[in-house]
Design a protein around this motif. Structure first.
Motif, PDB file in Angstrom:
ATOM      1  N   VAL A  24       0.822  -1.214   0.000  1.00 38.37           N
ATOM      2  CA  VAL A  24       0.000   0.000   0.000  1.00 38.37           C
ATOM      3  C   VAL A  24       0.853   1.259   0.000  1.00 38.37           C
ATOM      4  N   GLU A  25       2.016   1.215   0.632  1.00 32.59           N
ATOM      5  CA  GLU A  25       2.847   2.413   0.675  1.00 32.59           C
ATOM      6  C   GLU A  25       3.503   2.707  -0.668  1.00 32.59           C
ATOM      7  N   ALA A 147      -4.282   5.613   0.972  1.00 34.25           N
ATOM      8  CA  ALA A 147      -3.278   4.731   1.555  1.00 34.25           C
ATOM      9  C   ALA A 147      -3.320   4.782   3.082  1.00 34.25           C
ATOM     10  N   ALA A 148      -3.477   5.984   3.637  1.00 32.15           N
ATOM     11  CA  ALA A 148      -3.529   6.110   5.092  1.00 32.15           C
ATOM     12  C   ALA A 148      -4.765   5.420   5.665  1.00 32.15           C
ATOM     13  N   VAL A 151      -4.104   1.644   5.621  1.00 29.15           N
ATOM     14  CA  VAL A 151      -3.208   1.247   6.704  1.00 29.15           C
ATOM     15  C   VAL A 151      -3.962   1.243   8.033  1.00 29.15           C
ATOM     16  N   GLN A 152      -4.769   2.262   8.260  1.00 27.51           N
ATOM     17  CA  GLN A 152      -5.547   2.346   9.499  1.00 27.51           C
ATOM     18  C   GLN A 152      -6.475   1.140   9.646  1.00 27.51           C
ATOM     19  N   ASP A 156      -2.256  -4.168   4.256  1.00 28.05           N
ATOM     20  CA  ASP A 156      -0.842  -4.027   3.907  1.00 28.05           C
ATOM     21  C   ASP A 156      -0.614  -3.984   2.404  1.00 28.05           C
ATOM     22  N   ASP A 157      -1.433  -4.728   1.643  1.00 30.71           N
ATOM     23  CA  ASP A 157      -1.264  -4.810   0.192  1.00 30.71           C
ATOM     24  C   ASP A 157      -2.598  -4.563  -0.490  1.00 30.71           C
TER      25      ASP A 157
END
Length: 379
Positions: A24-25, A147-148, A151-152, A156-157
């Protein structure tokens, strides 16, 4: 081919490139091939939303400890009539009914008095997101905020469409990459435009090369290129130095667009090679090449990148333009309130008017002053 049909052909003929799993990053700017679904709740635990005292039952309350963000909370439940000092973001102890903000209560020694209001100031587990909840649907571009949020929610992907890769060949014995042009020479003004359009459409410009007007060199360049899309500027017409059509015909390419009823930019073309690579031909005159890039290259790349197709915006256009029978006229415009004003200087070569414009307007056949037209964003 009519301009609108050519644009739609470039947009609707290809299929999005296959999806791939992406951290995701690293997914910023890519288009989602599948929706993002939450894997964990958010918040992941009952958490204090204010600095103050987490209390259980009716007051007054006896304060028995302190919990700050990042500290584990005791497993035993908070007995009625007791409380703990707590910081914003810290896990609320089991049994806590509310957090009393410092400003809404009074502490004397180990005793706190106050009134629990309508807001408990505790963010309960899953208040924002529960496992399986939709974060964003497929087709959305991954932004920093997307993306944030992923993640929250414990993701991850994500699955994204692979960005299309592009190679640009700038043809012409007269074209130089840099420096002051000599007699009969011109500076390359295509590479920056194609790079900007490619990036905006979700693609990656892998290489830009310069080719003399030589059929064998062009043939070899096409054979040695493995990107998804090949853009050739120049060599698009039927002159003695224009070899692209001959080369593509010899390779039995499929022509999807071969000439467009527009001024400027009518020699543009879109073809598919037998191995699935796309070839876009841009006219050699800079402004004509820009209009062709916005007509064929950008919609093609957007679809390959998995971006959802949409209709072009329209706007009322005012001013005067040199119209051509049977063809649209593409002109630079500047927005003035609810309308767009045509700027002077719309030849096929110069870019000065386009540089001063907010956008380009595609004036339809039969357009009259004040009538609407499709709008193309200038890169």
């Amino acid at each position: 081919m009519p301009w609108e049909q050519a644009y739609n052909t470039a947009r609707d003929t290809p299929k999005p490139l296959p999806p791939e799993q992406t951290p995701v990053e690293a997914a910023a700017g890519l288009s989602l091939a599948a929706p993002i679904l939450a894997r964990t709740p958010a918040p992941a635990f009952d958490a204090a939303a204010m600095d103050g005292f987490a209390v259980a039952g009716p007051g007054p309350w006896t304060i028995t400890g302190r919990i700050l963000a990042g500290q584990p909370v005791a497993c035993s439940a908070l007995p009625a009539g007791t409380g703990v000092e707590i910081g914003t973001g810290a896990p609320a102890p089991v049994g806590a009914d509310a957090v009393l903000p410092y400003e809404n209560c009074h502490r004397a020694g180990s005793t706190v008095t106050g009134t629990i209001g309508t807001r408990t100031h505790i963010r309960r587990t899953g208040d924002d997101v529960r496992p399986g909840d939709l974060i964003v649907p497929a087709g959305r571009t991954v932004t920093a905020t997307v993306a944030a949020a992923a993640v929250q929610a414990g993701v991850d992907d994500v699955f994204t469409h692979r960005p299309p890769t592009v190679t640009l060949f700038v043809t012409g014995d007269e074209v130089i990459a840099c420096g002051t042009p000599g007699p009969g020479q011109v500076r390359d003004s295509f590479s920056g435009l194609v790079a900007a359009v490619t990036s905006r459409a979700g693609g990656i410009l892998r290489a830009c090369s310069y080719l003399r007007d030589d059929k064998a060199l062009l043939q070899a360049a096409l054979d040695d290129t493995d990107t998804d899309v090949i853009v050739v500027s120049g060599s698009s017409s039927a002159g003695a130095a224009d070899h692209l059509h001959t080369v593509l015909n010899e390779q039995h390419a499929t022509w999807h667009v071969n000439g467009v009823a527009c001024r400027p930019g009518h020699p543009q073309a879109l073809a598919a090679l037998a191995d699935g690579r796309w070839v876009i031909s841009l006219p050699g005159n800079p402004y004509a090449g820009l209009t062709a890039a916005l007509t064929l290259l950008e919609p093609l790349l957007r679809t390959l990148a998995g971006q959802p197709a949409g209709k072009l915006p329209t706007c009322l256009v005012t001013g005067t333009a040199k119209l051509t029978s049977g063809a649209v006229r593409i002109v630079p415009v500047r927005f003035t309130g609810a309308a767009a004003q045509i700027l002077p200087g719309t030849g096929s070569a110069g870019l000065r008017a386009a540089a001063a414009a907010d956008a380009l307007a595609v004036l339809p056949i039969g357009w009259t002053n004040g009538a609407p037209a499709a709008i193309l964003a200038v890169p």
